[in-house]
Design an enzyme around this catalytic site. Structure first.
Site, PDB file in Angstrom:
ATOM      1  N   HIS A 161      14.939 -47.389  -1.253  1.00 15.06           N
ATOM      2  CA  HIS A 161      14.691 -46.664  -0.001  1.00 15.06           C
ATOM      3  C   HIS A 161      13.577 -45.646  -0.245  1.00 15.06           C
ATOM      4  CE1 HIS A 161      18.971 -47.935   1.231  1.00 15.06           C
ATOM      5  NE2 HIS A 161      18.073 -48.739   1.759  1.00 15.06           N
ATOM      6  N   ALA A 162      12.531 -45.795   0.548  1.00 19.05           N
ATOM      7  CA  ALA A 162      11.266 -45.139   0.235  1.00 19.05           C
ATOM      8  C   ALA A 162      11.361 -43.618   0.140  1.00 19.05           C
ATOM      9  CB  ALA A 162      10.249 -45.522   1.306  1.00 19.05           C
ATOM     10  N   GLU A 175      13.693 -41.660  -0.843  1.00 16.71           N
ATOM     11  CA  GLU A 175      14.610 -41.081  -1.832  1.00 16.71           C
ATOM     12  C   GLU A 175      13.850 -40.737  -3.111  1.00 16.71           C
ATOM     13  OE1 GLU A 175      17.746 -44.041  -1.770  1.00 16.71           O
ATOM     14  OE2 GLU A 175      18.056 -43.713   0.376  1.00 16.71           O
ATOM     15  N   HIS A 220      19.782 -44.317  -5.979  1.00 20.17           N
ATOM     16  CA  HIS A 220      19.432 -43.866  -4.624  1.00 20.17           C
ATOM     17  C   HIS A 220      19.703 -42.363  -4.505  1.00 20.17           C
ATOM     18  CE1 HIS A 220      19.329 -47.855  -2.301  1.00 20.17           C
ATOM     19  NE2 HIS A 220      19.611 -48.212  -3.535  1.00 20.17           N
ATOM     20  N   SER A 221      19.404 -41.814  -3.342  1.00 18.04           N
ATOM     21  CA  SER A 221      19.875 -40.478  -2.984  1.00 18.04           C
ATOM     22  C   SER A 221      20.122 -40.505  -1.475  1.00 18.04           C
ATOM     23  CB  SER A 221      18.839 -39.405  -3.350  1.00 18.04           C
ATOM     24  OG  SER A 221      17.749 -39.404  -2.443  1.00 18.04           O
ATOM     25  N   TYR A 222      21.039 -39.663  -0.926  1.00 21.77           N
ATOM     26  CA  TYR A 222      21.662 -38.560  -1.600  1.00 21.77           C
ATOM     27  C   TYR A 222      23.164 -38.633  -1.383  1.00 21.77           C
ATOM     28  CZ  TYR A 222      21.386 -36.899   3.262  1.00 21.77           C
ATOM     29  OH  TYR A 222      21.468 -36.806   4.626  1.00 21.77           O
ATOM     30  N   GLU A 260      24.232 -42.562  -5.903  1.00 22.99           N
ATOM     31  CA  GLU A 260      23.587 -41.646  -4.963  1.00 22.99           C
ATOM     32  C   GLU A 260      23.430 -40.308  -5.683  1.00 22.99           C
ATOM     33  OE1 GLU A 260      22.448 -42.363  -2.012  1.00 22.99           O
ATOM     34  OE2 GLU A 260      23.649 -43.960  -1.119  1.00 22.99           O
TER      35      GLU A 260
HETATM   36 ZN   LIG Z   1      19.229 -45.381  -0.490  1.00 31.16          ZN
END
Ligand SMILES: [Zn+2]
Length: 421
Positions: free
Chosen positions: A178-179, A181, A310-312, A386
């Site tokens: 996911h761009a 993050e 990933h985040s968050y 995350e």
């Molecule tokens: Zn993500």
């Protein structure tokens, strides 16, 4: 859904960088069904950020000209960020990364740790991986998968130990699916740096892990989206795929893996949604490249562990995402190791990461990397982590002072995992 359409405000900024000055981030507690809430939100022009794992609350960013309409929706809006533009200012400016000096035939020094004092554009991430490889020339290769929709490489580094290249089971790490993050890539790069540094320092645990497993690390698997967050819209999530007869751009690559791809409720069939799954399983070039790479590993030395960073939200998420009652057949073992990893993370800075299956601990996800890596690629451990923080602490947008602490936390976490493999 309409919330995420390329509306006039966003479309008009397509060629320029979108300012988030005056945007507010609200948390909305969901008292009814998630679908109904999403439907209501679709009547205003906002950006869906995340659903809270504990309360099914939604975090949304609302531009100044939509604030009145947002308040008229009738939900209780709890402000978590008063001015997103101000928070964004704390992310920069970027410090230019100076490449490590190299001499032909001689191992270079490891890159300076000051790299982690700042976020970096895409090209500097590639340079950093190049420099890591130059510092570890006999035990690493850079490689790239792809190309992406816009022709970029998905840059990677492969590490191996004393028994040679490509023969041991794989540990695979991915970042930046996911761009927006941004904390994900430097966290992955930091723990990669530590593997090399401690192997060279002859730390017995790290020598053992690298002698027994090959690492395949790709910190940026959605390069087009990542570049777009730098140049146009900081909060862009998807890739940048265009499709015939669709006006909205982008597919959520973490809803596009060819496993339980279109399970109802786990992704969106709407091209304008932030969780748009694509038109067919694995129909994004990025996922096709990652699938081919991981199937090569699965059919060769095998995949021991997969982590998608990933985040968050501070979560360690296990399979499954597609179904809230299905559990992986080695659930107890994954939970046990995951709980130990969370304890190791907490021992560094006190942050508490919650561990559990994706569907019950975050929300239902279909076509996700971890379900695919577990079911299809046979990874014994298949997790999505995350990273820090929470929405109130910045969400996707957190100052670069978080990079080294995040790296240290997850270095402690993966070291615990290594001890259990
Ligand atoms: Zn993500």
């Amino acid at each position: 859904m309409r919330t995420l359409l390329c509306f006039s405000i966003f479309c008009s900024f397509a060629a320029a960088k979108l300012s988030y000055n005056g945007f507010k981030v609200f948390r909305i507690e969901n008292k009814g069904s998630a679908e109904e809430l999403e439907q209501s939100l679709s009547s205003i022009n906002s950006i869906l950020l995340s659903k809270d794992p504990n309360s099914e609350a939604f975090d949304i960013a609302v531009p100044p000209d939509q604030l009145q309409a947002a308040h008229q929706l009738g939900f209780e809006l709890n402000t978590v960020i008063d001015d997103l533009g101000t928070v964004l200012e704390n992310e920069g400016p970027f410090l230019t990364y100076i490449a490590t000096e190299k001499t032909q035939g001689v191992a270079a020094d490891l890159p300076p740790l000051s790299y982690f004092d700042s976020y970096h554009p895409y090209d500097e991430h590639i340079q950093f991986l190049t420099d890591l490889q130059a510092a570890f020339p006999n035990n690493s290769d850079t490689f790239s998968l792809g190309p992406s929709v816009e022709g970029r490489e998905l840059p990677g580094i492969h590490l191996w130990g004393g028994t040679g290249k490509g023969v041991k089971p794989a540990i695979v790490w991915h970042g930046t699916a996911h761009a927006r993050e941004w904390i994900s890539a430097p966290t992955v790069e930091y723990i990669t740096y530590k593997v090399i540094e401690e192997y060279q320092g002859e730390d017995s645990e790290i020598v053992s892990i690298l002698d027994n497993y090959d690492f395949y690390i790709l910190p940026i698997v959605n390069p087009d989206g990542f570049v777009y967050t730098h140049e146009s819209e900081r909060l862009w999530r998807k890739n940048r795929q265009t499709r015939d007869s669709q006006t909205c751009i982008g597919t959520d690559v973490n809803r596009n893996w060819p496993s339980h791809w279109n399970v109802s409720g786990g992704s969106s069939p709407d091209p304008c949604s932030n969780t748009y799954r694509g038109e067919a399983p694995g129909d994004t070039p990025e996922i096709q490249a990652l699938v081919a790479h991981m199937l090569d590993l699965a059919n060769g030395p095998g995949i021991k562990a997969y982590i998608d960073w990933h985040s968050y939200g501070k979560l360690i998420l296990l399979p499954y995402g597609y179904n809230c009652t299905a559990l992986p057949d080695n659930y107890e073992r994954q939970m046990s190791v995951g709980t130990g990893v969370a304890s190791a993370i907490a021992s560094v800075n006190g942050l508490e990461f919650r561990v559990g299956p994706t569907c019950t601990n975050l929300y239902q996800t279909a076509g996700s990397s971890t379900d695919w890596a577990f079911d299809v690629a046979g990874a014994e451990f298949s997790w999505l982590i995350e990273l820090r923080p929470t929405a109130a602490e910045g969400g996707f947008v957190i100052p670069p002072e978080n990079i080294l602490p995040s790296g240290a936390e997850h270095w402690a976490g993966v070291k615990y995992m290594f001890s259990q493999l």
